[in-house]
Design a protein around this motif. Structure first.
Motif, PDB file in Angstrom:
ATOM      1  N   UNK A 185       0.821  -1.214   0.000  1.00 37.25           N
ATOM      2  CA  UNK A 185       0.000   0.000   0.000  1.00 37.25           C
ATOM      3  C   UNK A 185       0.858   1.268   0.000  1.00 37.25           C
ATOM      4  N   UNK A 186       1.905   1.285   0.855  1.00 32.63           N
ATOM      5  CA  UNK A 186       2.743   2.482   0.989  1.00 32.63           C
ATOM      6  C   UNK A 186       3.440   2.842  -0.322  1.00 32.63           C
ATOM      7  N   UNK A 187       3.889   1.834  -1.066  1.00 29.35           N
ATOM      8  CA  UNK A 187       4.552   2.066  -2.357  1.00 29.35           C
ATOM      9  C   UNK A 187       3.555   2.663  -3.359  1.00 29.35           C
ATOM     10  N   UNK A 188       2.340   2.113  -3.383  1.00 27.97           N
ATOM     11  CA  UNK A 188       1.310   2.633  -4.296  1.00 27.97           C
ATOM     12  C   UNK A 188       1.000   4.097  -3.982  1.00 27.97           C
ATOM     13  N   UNK A 189       0.916   4.411  -2.702  1.00 26.55           N
ATOM     14  CA  UNK A 189       0.611   5.789  -2.286  1.00 26.55           C
ATOM     15  C   UNK A 189       1.689   6.750  -2.772  1.00 26.55           C
ATOM     16  N   UNK A 190       2.939   6.367  -2.586  1.00 27.21           N
ATOM     17  CA  UNK A 190       4.065   7.230  -3.017  1.00 27.21           C
ATOM     18  C   UNK A 190       4.026   7.436  -4.526  1.00 27.21           C
ATOM     19  N   UNK A 234       1.433   7.188  -6.512  1.00 27.01           N
ATOM     20  CA  UNK A 234       0.249   7.984  -6.872  1.00 27.01           C
ATOM     21  C   UNK A 234       0.461   9.465  -6.568  1.00 27.01           C
ATOM     22  N   UNK A 235       1.025   9.752  -5.389  1.00 31.59           N
ATOM     23  CA  UNK A 235       1.236  11.152  -4.975  1.00 31.59           C
ATOM     24  C   UNK A 235       2.228  11.883  -5.879  1.00 31.59           C
ATOM     25  N   UNK A 236       3.193  11.124  -6.409  1.00 26.65           N
ATOM     26  CA  UNK A 236       4.259  11.732  -7.205  1.00 26.65           C
ATOM     27  C   UNK A 236       4.154  11.408  -8.691  1.00 26.65           C
ATOM     28  N   UNK A 237       2.972  10.940  -9.119  1.00 24.39           N
ATOM     29  CA  UNK A 237       2.879  10.420 -10.486  1.00 24.39           C
ATOM     30  C   UNK A 237       3.175  11.474 -11.556  1.00 24.39           C
ATOM     31  N   UNK A 238       2.759  12.708 -11.339  1.00 26.29           N
ATOM     32  CA  UNK A 238       2.996  13.742 -12.368  1.00 26.29           C
ATOM     33  C   UNK A 238       4.491  14.008 -12.557  1.00 26.29           C
ATOM     34  N   UNK A 239       5.187  14.175 -11.429  1.00 23.61           N
ATOM     35  CA  UNK A 239       6.635  14.427 -11.517  1.00 23.61           C
ATOM     36  C   UNK A 239       7.366  13.226 -12.108  1.00 23.61           C
ATOM     37  N   UNK A 240       6.943  12.038 -11.695  1.00 23.79           N
ATOM     38  CA  UNK A 240       7.592  10.827 -12.201  1.00 23.79           C
ATOM     39  C   UNK A 240       7.388  10.676 -13.704  1.00 23.79           C
ATOM     40  N   UNK A 283      -6.215   4.807  -9.340  1.00 21.22           N
ATOM     41  CA  UNK A 283      -6.976   3.974  -8.406  1.00 21.22           C
ATOM     42  C   UNK A 283      -7.582   4.846  -7.307  1.00 21.22           C
ATOM     43  N   UNK A 284      -8.733   4.471  -6.806  1.00 19.62           N
ATOM     44  CA  UNK A 284      -9.296   5.184  -5.656  1.00 19.62           C
ATOM     45  C   UNK A 284      -8.319   5.100  -4.476  1.00 19.62           C
ATOM     46  N   UNK A 285      -8.357   6.113  -3.615  1.00 15.42           N
ATOM     47  CA  UNK A 285      -7.405   6.174  -2.501  1.00 15.42           C
ATOM     48  C   UNK A 285      -7.400   4.916  -1.646  1.00 15.42           C
ATOM     49  N   UNK A 286      -8.576   4.335  -1.426  1.00 16.92           N
ATOM     50  CA  UNK A 286      -8.607   3.166  -0.541  1.00 16.92           C
ATOM     51  C   UNK A 286      -7.950   1.946  -1.203  1.00 16.92           C
TER      52      UNK A 286
END
Length: 345
Positions: free
Chosen positions: A292-297, A299-305, A340-343
């Protein structure tokens, strides 16, 4: 008129060469060797004996070495504990003597007596010699000589295993960043051999010492020194992606802190570092069991990545198509995770 001829001196036997070498090395310990002349005489004897030993082990350019004599010499060197003296006296020897010693060392280690590498077996019974050689990286005068001797030892799994599991191994994380470039580079060569020569040994070591090793390794990847970052990253991909280390890689790509390190390296000013980082970063993203933690990171940084990856290319060449294909798949996966939805993230 009568002529007198000098009778050529009888060649020394291996035992005589070893005993003479031992005596000359031990002479440096005698407290009376305080006068310069006495010290010079002792050094001359050592150099002369090393030359004799070198000729016996590798020939003189005209005559090939005698295989039986070479084996006998290796046996006697162990019996007389001369290997211990060779290591411990190295720092006080002259340049020529050190050079000959290193040459002899590499040949001696390869000698098999009754299907056993006798000199390697001797070192297995005196592992402190390996610790001594590692610590010598702190001595600029002998660091490069000790590096060669260590890499000869590392060719043997038992000796490589000892160094990996010893307290001395941790010193390499310091030595690879020493201010003297030649010494730091040599230390890195030895460090690399330790992590790539014997895959099973390395896999067992990493399994047993995972946390402490990668804590130290993270410091190399985030070093302010460009050469350290680049070499460490390249080496990481070499040993982490080896099949025997697949369980280590699976564990590594579950950790958010290591993902963050790779994301930082993707932004490095060096294109070489960016590309090397991509090859490890892609494994984090492609992992079908991302935590989960990897997916969150991601997702949060997807534009920059995505922007970083769009601008990343290896240039023209045979690898370009494969790189672009991999990059496209990774970008699609990042887009999928970010949608993906946040959950679910």
């Amino acid at each position: 008129m009568s002529f007198s001829f000098f009778k050529p001196s009888r060649p020394k036997t291996p035992l005589e060469v070893v005993k003479a070498t031992k005596v000359s090395l031990m002479a440096l310990d005698i407290k009376t060797v305080v006068e310069v002349k006495a010290l010079e005489k002792a050094m001359e004897e050592i150099e002369k004996n090393f030359v004799t030993m070198r000729c016996m082990l590798s020939g003189d350019g005209e005559v090939e070495p005698n295989a039986d004599q070479v084996l006998q010499l290796a046996t006697e060197v162990c019996k007389e504990d001369v290997l211990i003296l060779l290591v411990h006296k190295l720092p006080i020897l002259g340049w020529e003597a050190r050079k000959d010693l290193v040459h002899c060392w590499s040949i001696l280690l390869k000698q098999k007596v009754d299907s056993t590498y006798c000199c390697v077996q001797f070192i297995e019974n005196h592992f402190e010699l390996l610790d001594f050689l590692v610590v010598c990286y702190d001595n600029k005068e002998v660091a490069l000589h000790c590096g060669i001797m260590l890499r000869e030892c590392i060719k043997f799994p038992s000796l490589a295993r000892y160094i990996l599991e010893s307290a001395s191994f941790e010193l390499f994380f310091k030595f690879v960043e020493l201010p003297t470039f030649d010494v730091a580079s040599d230390a890195f060569s030895t460090f690399k051999d330790l992590l790539t020569k014997h895959l099973t040994v390395v896999s067992e070591y990493l399994t047993a010492h995972y946390d402490e090793f990668f804590d130290l390794y993270e410091k190399l990847l985030t070093s302010s020194n460009y050469v350290t970052r680049r070499q460490s990253l390249k080496l990481l991909s070499e040993f982490l992606l080896e099949p025997p280390n697949s369980h280590i890689m699976k564990r590594y790509i579950l950790e958010v802190r290591f993902l963050k390190v790779m994301m930082t390296l993707l932004k490095d000013s060096s294109k070489n570092i960016q590309i090397s980082a991509f090859h490890i970063f892609k494994v984090f993203v492609a992992n079908p069991n991302k935590p989960h933690e990897v997916k969150v990171i991601l997702a949060k940084n997807h534009e920059k990545l995505l922007e970083l990856l769009r601008n990343l290319s290896v240039g023209k060449g045979a690898d370009d198509d494969q790189f672009e294909e991999e990059k496209e798949l990774i970008m699609k996966e990042i887009e999928r995770v970010s949608g993906l939805p946040n959950h679910d993230c």
